[in-house]
Design a protein around this motif. Structure first.
Motif, mmCIF file in Angstrom:
data_model
loop_
_atom_site.group_PDB
_atom_site.id
_atom_site.type_symbol
_atom_site.label_atom_id
_atom_site.label_comp_id
_atom_site.label_asym_id
_atom_site.label_seq_id
_atom_site.Cartn_x
_atom_site.Cartn_y
_atom_site.Cartn_z
ATOM 1 N N ARG A 72 8.981 15.137 14.133
ATOM 2 C CA ARG A 72 7.665 15.750 14.386
ATOM 3 C C ARG A 72 7.615 17.125 13.734
ATOM 4 O O ARG A 72 8.542 17.904 13.815
ATOM 5 N N VAL A 73 6.480 17.378 13.068
ATOM 6 C CA VAL A 73 6.281 18.667 12.398
ATOM 7 C C VAL A 73 6.095 19.749 13.441
ATOM 8 O O VAL A 73 5.457 19.562 14.434
ATOM 9 N N PRO B 82 0.835 -1.204 0.000
ATOM 10 C CA PRO B 82 0.000 0.000 0.000
ATOM 11 C C PRO B 82 0.872 1.258 0.000
ATOM 12 O O PRO B 82 2.045 1.222 0.380
ATOM 13 N N PHE B 83 0.292 2.351 -0.425
ATOM 14 C CA PHE B 83 0.888 3.659 -0.197
ATOM 15 C C PHE B 83 0.574 4.050 1.245
ATOM 16 O O PHE B 83 -0.368 3.533 1.851
ATOM 17 N N GLU B 84 1.345 4.991 1.788
ATOM 18 C CA GLU B 84 1.091 5.484 3.135
ATOM 19 C C GLU B 84 1.286 6.997 3.167
ATOM 20 O O GLU B 84 1.968 7.566 2.307
ATOM 21 N N ALA B 85 0.680 7.624 4.147
ATOM 22 C CA ALA B 85 0.874 9.060 4.378
ATOM 23 C C ALA B 85 0.825 9.310 5.879
ATOM 24 O O ALA B 85 0.214 8.536 6.628
ATOM 25 N N HIS B 86 1.480 10.376 6.296
ATOM 26 C CA HIS B 86 1.563 10.732 7.706
ATOM 27 C C HIS B 86 1.007 12.146 7.917
ATOM 28 O O HIS B 86 0.970 12.939 6.982
ATOM 29 N N GLU B 87 0.622 12.427 9.143
ATOM 30 C CA GLU B 87 0.113 13.756 9.484
ATOM 31 C C GLU B 87 1.005 14.497 10.473
ATOM 32 O O GLU B 87 1.116 15.706 10.413
ATOM 33 N N LYS B 88 1.635 13.767 11.391
ATOM 34 C CA LYS B 88 2.381 14.408 12.477
ATOM 35 C C LYS B 88 3.894 14.426 12.270
ATOM 36 O O LYS B 88 4.592 15.187 12.933
ATOM 37 N N ASP C 238 2.524 13.922 1.507
ATOM 38 C CA ASP C 238 3.242 13.156 0.488
ATOM 39 C C ASP C 238 2.894 11.684 0.667
ATOM 40 O O ASP C 238 3.347 11.041 1.619
ATOM 41 N N ILE C 239 2.095 11.154 -0.224
ATOM 42 C CA ILE C 239 1.761 9.737 -0.167
ATOM 43 C C ILE C 239 2.931 8.975 -0.781
ATOM 44 O O ILE C 239 3.390 9.310 -1.870
ATOM 45 N N HIS C 240 3.419 7.980 -0.074
ATOM 46 C CA HIS C 240 4.603 7.263 -0.534
ATOM 47 C C HIS C 240 4.498 5.773 -0.246
ATOM 48 O O HIS C 240 3.712 5.346 0.588
ATOM 49 N N LEU D 40 12.853 12.799 1.743
ATOM 50 C CA LEU D 40 12.051 13.463 2.768
ATOM 51 C C LEU D 40 10.605 13.415 2.318
ATOM 52 O O LEU D 40 10.282 13.899 1.226
ATOM 53 N N PHE D 41 9.760 12.828 3.138
ATOM 54 C CA PHE D 41 8.331 12.775 2.862
ATOM 55 C C PHE D 41 7.620 13.604 3.921
ATOM 56 O O PHE D 41 7.675 13.291 5.107
ATOM 57 N N PHE D 42 6.966 14.656 3.470
ATOM 58 C CA PHE D 42 6.254 15.556 4.355
ATOM 59 C C PHE D 42 4.801 15.106 4.477
ATOM 60 O O PHE D 42 4.308 14.362 3.626
#
Length: 153
Positions: A152-153, A62-68, A131-133, A126-128
């Protein structure tokens, strides 16, 4: 998303003090000597994950994405491809899981919009958030040692 080598890390240190710390840690640490595992760098604000694995076909992942967190993914040895998909109006196939900061996105639904980019030893991505990766893929299985630093952002 940014892809580069550690030789150019200075170009990105102004983005965030935490990101500068993560990139300096990558440059100053011999990850070939560390055991697989998680290592705190600055509590929950910056932590390091060292992992060894075999790449998998992109059709199975799967692709993944993060929020924090920003993902700083650095290949120590081996080579893989990663998929990249700009966040638009995709619907997650697995809803956001806050405890582990990720949502999954189905490959089949998004493959027409995805780009797959090689990530070789000595390179980082770097995946912000947004950015789905899809890390850790290749057509043929390859052994990879990779470090992921969560910032952490």
């Amino acid at each position: 998303m940014i892809v580069d080598t550690l030789a150019n890390r200075h170009l990105y240190t102004q983005l965030s003090p935490r990101l500068a710390t993560a990139l300096a840690h990558l440059a100053d640490t011999d990850f070939s000597q560390l055991e697989i595992g998680n290592y705190p760098l600055d509590g929950k604000d910056i932590f390091v994950i060292v992992n060894d694995y075999q790449t998998k076909p992109k059709e199975t992942q799967p692709f993944e994405a993060h929020e924090k967190y920003i993902d700083v993914q650095y290949v120590v040895s081996g080579e893989e491809e990663f998929g990249y998909l700009p966040l638009a109006d995709q619907t997650p196939s697995k809803a956001y899981f806050a405890d582990h900061d990720y949502a999954n996105y189905d490959y089949e639904s998004n493959k027409q919009d995805a780009a797959f980019i090689p990530l070789k030893a000595g390179m980082f991505a770097l995946f912000f958030p947004g950015d789905i990766h899809m890390p850790g893929t290749s057509a043929l299985p390859q052994q990879v040692r990779k470090v992921v630093i969560k910032v952490r952002v």
